[in-house]
Motif scaffolding. Sequence first.
Motif, PDB file in Angstrom:
ATOM      1  N   GLU A 213       0.811  -1.217   0.000  1.00 26.21           N
ATOM      2  CA  GLU A 213       0.000   0.000   0.000  1.00 26.21           C
ATOM      3  C   GLU A 213       0.845   1.268   0.000  1.00 26.21           C
ATOM      4  OE1 GLU A 213       1.175  -0.648   4.128  1.00 26.21           O
ATOM      5  OE2 GLU A 213       0.266  -1.978   2.633  1.00 26.21           O
ATOM      6  N   ILE A 214       2.137   1.162   0.315  1.00 30.20           N
ATOM      7  CA  ILE A 214       3.009   2.341   0.295  1.00 30.20           C
ATOM      8  C   ILE A 214       3.084   2.926  -1.109  1.00 30.20           C
ATOM      9  CG2 ILE A 214       5.393   3.115   0.623  1.00 30.20           C
ATOM     10  CD1 ILE A 214       5.643   1.174   2.901  1.00 30.20           C
TER      11      ILE A 214
ATOM     12  N   CYS B  39       3.184   6.727  -5.546  1.00 31.74           N
ATOM     13  CA  CYS B  39       2.487   7.037  -6.808  1.00 31.74           C
ATOM     14  C   CYS B  39       2.126   8.520  -6.898  1.00 31.74           C
ATOM     15  CB  CYS B  39       1.227   6.189  -6.928  1.00 31.74           C
ATOM     16  SG  CYS B  39       0.289   6.517  -8.447  1.00 31.74           S
ATOM     17  N   PRO B  40       2.550   9.206  -7.969  1.00 34.80           N
ATOM     18  CA  PRO B  40       2.200  10.632  -8.105  1.00 34.80           C
ATOM     19  C   PRO B  40       0.753  10.848  -8.516  1.00 34.80           C
ATOM     20  CG  PRO B  40       3.445   9.896 -10.027  1.00 34.80           C
ATOM     21  CD  PRO B  40       3.438   8.741  -9.064  1.00 34.80           C
TER      22      PRO B  40
ATOM     23  N   GLY C 184     -14.020  10.846   6.687  1.00 34.18           N
ATOM     24  CA  GLY C 184     -14.183  11.733   5.543  1.00 34.18           C
ATOM     25  C   GLY C 184     -13.195  11.415   4.433  1.00 34.18           C
ATOM     26  N   THR C 185     -13.180  12.256   3.404  1.00 35.04           N
ATOM     27  CA  THR C 185     -12.298  12.066   2.256  1.00 35.04           C
ATOM     28  C   THR C 185     -10.841  12.133   2.690  1.00 35.04           C
ATOM     29  OG1 THR C 185     -13.948  13.112   0.829  1.00 35.04           O
ATOM     30  CG2 THR C 185     -11.718  12.911  -0.030  1.00 35.04           C
ATOM     31  N   GLN C 186     -10.069  11.139   2.286  1.00 41.22           N
ATOM     32  CA  GLN C 186      -8.651  11.071   2.627  1.00 41.22           C
ATOM     33  C   GLN C 186      -7.841  10.708   1.396  1.00 41.22           C
ATOM     34  OE1 GLN C 186      -8.380   8.645   6.489  1.00 41.22           O
ATOM     35  NE2 GLN C 186     -10.571   8.760   6.067  1.00 41.22           N
ATOM     36  N   MET C 187      -6.646  11.222   1.346  1.00 38.35           N
ATOM     37  CA  MET C 187      -5.785  10.995   0.199  1.00 38.35           C
ATOM     38  C   MET C 187      -5.508   9.520  -0.020  1.00 38.35           C
ATOM     39  SD  MET C 187      -1.886  12.254  -0.352  1.00 38.35           S
ATOM     40  CE  MET C 187      -1.358  11.010   0.834  1.00 38.35           C
ATOM     41  N   GLU C 188      -5.462   8.734   1.064  1.00 40.16           N
ATOM     42  CA  GLU C 188      -5.111   7.319   0.945  1.00 40.16           C
ATOM     43  C   GLU C 188      -6.247   6.466   0.375  1.00 40.16           C
ATOM     44  OE1 GLU C 188      -2.687   9.297   4.027  1.00 40.16           O
ATOM     45  OE2 GLU C 188      -4.844   9.072   3.721  1.00 40.16           O
ATOM     46  N   CYS C 189      -7.457   6.992   0.301  1.00 36.85           N
ATOM     47  CA  CYS C 189      -8.588   6.208  -0.211  1.00 36.85           C
ATOM     48  C   CYS C 189      -8.434   6.022  -1.713  1.00 36.85           C
ATOM     49  CB  CYS C 189      -9.911   6.916   0.094  1.00 36.85           C
ATOM     50  SG  CYS C 189     -11.345   6.047  -0.551  1.00 36.85           S
TER      51      CYS C 189
END
Length: 499
Positions: free
Chosen positions: A221-222, A228-229, A319-324
Amino acid sequence: MTTQLPPAPADDYFRSHLPNQNENGKRKWLYPKATSGRFTRWRTVVAIGLLVALFAGPFVWVDGHPLFLFNVLERRFIFFGVTFWPQDFYLVAIGLITFVVFISLFTVVFGRVFCGWACPQTIFMEMVFRKIEGWIEGDFKARQRLDAGPWTTEKILKKTAKHTAFFLISFAISNTFLAYIIGRDNWLKLITDSPSEHVAGLVAMLVFTGVFYAVFAYLREIVCTTICPYGRLQSVMLDKNSLIVAYDYIRGEPRGKKQRTVAEGVGPGGSGTSDGAIVMSNVPSTLYPLPLAAQPKGDCVDCKLCVHVCPTGIDIRNGTQMECINCTACMDACDEVMVKIDRPLGLIRMDSQKGIETRQPFRFTTRIGAYTAVLVALLAVLGFLLISRPSLDVTVLRAPGQLFQREANGIVSNLYSVEIINKTYQPMPVQFRVSNPDARLRFVQPMTETKPGELTKTMFFITLPQRAIHQDNTNLTIDILSGNTVIDQIETNFLGPNQ
């Protein structure tokens, strides 16, 4: 009339720590729980289709030519059977710009769905490597116990079997990607000839294998959360109207394990509802002024299944998170719980933040319209350039370091080099004609036809009588013909003695 209470404040710990990070800053290994449900079934169908296409791509040939080829070494690329050369770089540039605009439009509308449903990293990790890990080591709880336990014979056998399978699959992926780069025929030679004849190719294959093995066995997951850009790019393009995997906090809060009770004035024989009230065991009474028994019930039972199934370890309820990555695993897990407690599906669903807040359906916004207009314009330009692209690409240059030569009978000659790329899959006749009536063209090696899909190089002389030269630099036009059709005209200079 029921007044909607605000959701209970969430823990802000997730904002300062990665989901796969412990309190001491070290990595926390994730053990996602396997899911089932309609979205998982559809993801599996999509993944199988994409995996078949990926592994079959370099081996599918049409009319004796590959469907896809990305030969960086020879600077030759084939997309859907159409060959592109370095001379077509402007098409590649416009194509990349079009792709970026498409990704932007897709992200503005659908969020990070590509990452969860079509990204090779996610497909291989969740649909291949994670399933193999589950088959060998067991479910997520069994894997946790195995990793936490001592090294026994069972653990050694399971770990050896798992990593051997990981390495073999990584080797297969490496071979597939190498076949995309060097082509099917060269790849077959690489694996069938003596290893001493293809040392560089074998080293590249092992390097690719090591990279893929490290990605799927350790990084996992890293790659999605840090490396990943694309995830960073998407994060800045989302807005309140973007469709994302979202938790309906208005419907779900206050969350907590539900217990049916008969409160004062509520229940059978009372003035309240007949099904009793809901007690939220984990919501502090100080957050709400009303007694807990009188609070409107939330549908979230705080089972944390949405967290347990998440491949990046986040809690979607924050809530919305970058990792989702919008894989929709939490949607299936939550829907299963909703069925069990007899509540409507979709507590976690594909919706926009504005849709959650206002209960309004998705709407076509001005921003989406702007992206769509730009994308349509770029597609039109790209389509026109592809259709009008010449079948032959001809480059004529004066031989470097050469001046004019004097020949017998007052003739002056210049030497030129020519490169011809046949972009079709058929041999094409080619002829050269100089527009100046006094000029003559003489090839060093005769050439009347170009081979399909190849670059041909040759040289020729152009001669002019000295009496026809009136300046030291004479402009000439060379017509390139295929059959009786002029397919290109090239302007060049002819050097001669100054009269």
